[in-house]
Design a protein around this motif. Structure first.
Motif, short mmCIF file in Angstrom:
data_model
loop_
_atom_site.label_atom_id
_atom_site.label_comp_id
_atom_site.label_asym_id
_atom_site.label_seq_id
_atom_site.Cartn_x
_atom_site.Cartn_y
_atom_site.Cartn_z
N PRO A 123 0.81 -1.22 0.00
CA PRO A 123 0.00 0.00 0.00
C PRO A 123 0.85 1.28 0.00
O PRO A 123 1.84 1.38 0.72
CB PRO A 123 -0.80 -0.11 1.30
CG PRO A 123 -0.89 -1.58 1.55
CD PRO A 123 0.42 -2.14 1.07
N GLY A 124 0.43 2.22 -0.86
CA GLY A 124 1.08 3.52 -0.93
C GLY A 124 2.34 3.56 -1.77
O GLY A 124 2.87 4.63 -2.05
N SER B 43 -6.41 -6.58 -3.96
CA SER B 43 -6.98 -5.99 -2.75
C SER B 43 -6.66 -6.86 -1.54
O SER B 43 -6.63 -8.10 -1.63
CB SER B 43 -8.49 -5.86 -2.91
OG SER B 43 -9.08 -5.54 -1.68
N LYS C 197 0.38 3.78 -8.71
CA LYS C 197 0.43 4.05 -7.27
C LYS C 197 -0.63 3.18 -6.61
O LYS C 197 -1.81 3.24 -6.95
CB LYS C 197 0.15 5.52 -6.97
CG LYS C 197 0.21 5.82 -5.47
CD LYS C 197 0.51 7.26 -5.19
CE LYS C 197 0.47 7.61 -3.73
NZ LYS C 197 1.58 7.09 -2.96
N LEU C 198 -0.19 2.36 -5.68
CA LEU C 198 -1.09 1.42 -5.02
C LEU C 198 -1.92 2.12 -3.96
O LEU C 198 -1.43 3.01 -3.26
CB LEU C 198 -0.28 0.28 -4.38
CG LEU C 198 0.51 -0.57 -5.38
CD1 LEU C 198 1.42 -1.54 -4.64
CD2 LEU C 198 -0.41 -1.32 -6.31
N GLY C 199 -3.17 1.70 -3.85
CA GLY C 199 -4.09 2.25 -2.86
C GLY C 199 -3.77 1.76 -1.46
O GLY C 199 -2.83 0.99 -1.24
N ASN C 200 -4.58 2.18 -0.50
CA ASN C 200 -4.35 1.86 0.91
C ASN C 200 -4.42 0.37 1.24
O ASN C 200 -3.88 -0.06 2.24
CB ASN C 200 -5.34 2.61 1.79
CG ASN C 200 -5.03 4.09 1.86
OD1 ASN C 200 -3.89 4.49 1.66
ND2 ASN C 200 -6.05 4.89 2.13
N ASP C 201 -5.13 -0.39 0.43
CA ASP C 201 -5.23 -1.83 0.72
C ASP C 201 -4.86 -2.67 -0.49
O ASP C 201 -5.35 -3.76 -0.68
CB ASP C 201 -6.65 -2.18 1.21
CG ASP C 201 -7.70 -2.02 0.12
OD1 ASP C 201 -7.43 -1.30 -0.88
OD2 ASP C 201 -8.79 -2.61 0.25
N GLU C 202 -3.95 -2.17 -1.33
CA GLU C 202 -3.58 -2.87 -2.56
C GLU C 202 -2.14 -3.36 -2.51
O GLU C 202 -1.26 -2.72 -1.93
CB GLU C 202 -3.76 -1.95 -3.77
CG GLU C 202 -5.20 -1.63 -4.08
CD GLU C 202 -5.34 -0.75 -5.30
OE1 GLU C 202 -6.37 -0.87 -5.97
OE2 GLU C 202 -4.44 0.06 -5.58
N THR D 286 4.75 2.90 -5.26
CA THR D 286 4.59 3.00 -6.71
C THR D 286 5.36 1.86 -7.36
O THR D 286 6.40 1.43 -6.87
CB THR D 286 5.10 4.35 -7.26
OG1 THR D 286 6.48 4.48 -6.94
CG2 THR D 286 4.30 5.50 -6.68
#
Length: 193
Positions: A105-106, A170, A142-147, A108
């Protein structure tokens, strides 16, 4: 006068020994405890699946059985380098995918000229050859908060997060951590690394 010979329809009642009752109850308690422990182990760690395809070679081979630790990610999050088991896009009608986390998460991710970059730095790891197809990672993601971004160790024969139909995974779709590999496929039994 007592009768000593002949038939008697009256039987003496036998007393139940407390030691026998105690022994029976201890056996029943032992069986219940064993059943409870078996349930807990199977629920948290006991999912068994097989690796499908050659995408994780040489760490894991096609058809090799692995145990999934579902409990590992109840207390902690997956980290780069972990081998995770997931259902792509949460699809319950597909087989489990087994891949290695390369970014969380967060962070790149981008693949340029066959090299994996995480947060702008080249990942220098002997695990990955030059990557022939960057897929969706051709442009920075850019990865999300739960990716999580996952790839197969044999990246040129892997359908993973670079593929548009899988993409970043996810956290909710991750079933658990590949924990223990079974013998077979030319590999010994042991922990998955």
């Amino acid at each position: 006068m007592r009768r000593t010979k002949g038939l008697s329809f009256y039987r003496r009642r036998k007393k139940i020994s407390t030691t026998i009752v105690h022994e029976i109850l201890s056996y029943v308690a032992g069986i219940l405890i064993a059943a409870f422990l078996a349930f807990v182990i199977v629920y948290f760690v006991g999912i068994r699946t097989s690796v499908i395809g050659v995408s994780m070679e040489p760490a894991l081979y096609n058809g090799q059985g692995i145990l999934i630790n579902r409990f590992a990610y109840k207390l902690a999050n997956p980290r780069a380098g972990d081998v995770v088991v997931f259902l792509p896009n949460g699809n319950q009608n597909t087989h489990y995918y087994v891949k290695r986390v390369v970014a969380g998460p967060g962070e790149t991710v981008q693949i340029r000229e066959g090299i994996l970059y995480v947060n702008g730095k080249a990942v220098e790891d002997d695990t990955y050859d030059l990557i022939a197809d960057a897929g969706i990672a051709e442009h920075e993601i850019k990865l999300g908060n739960d990716e999580y971004f996952v790839m197969g160790d044999n990246c040129n024969s892997s359908e993973d997060s670079r593929s548009g139909n899988i993409g970043p995974v996810s956290r909710d779709d991750i079933v658990g951590k590949a924990w223990f590999k079974m013998a077979g496929g030319g590999s010994n039994m042991g922990l998955v690394k």
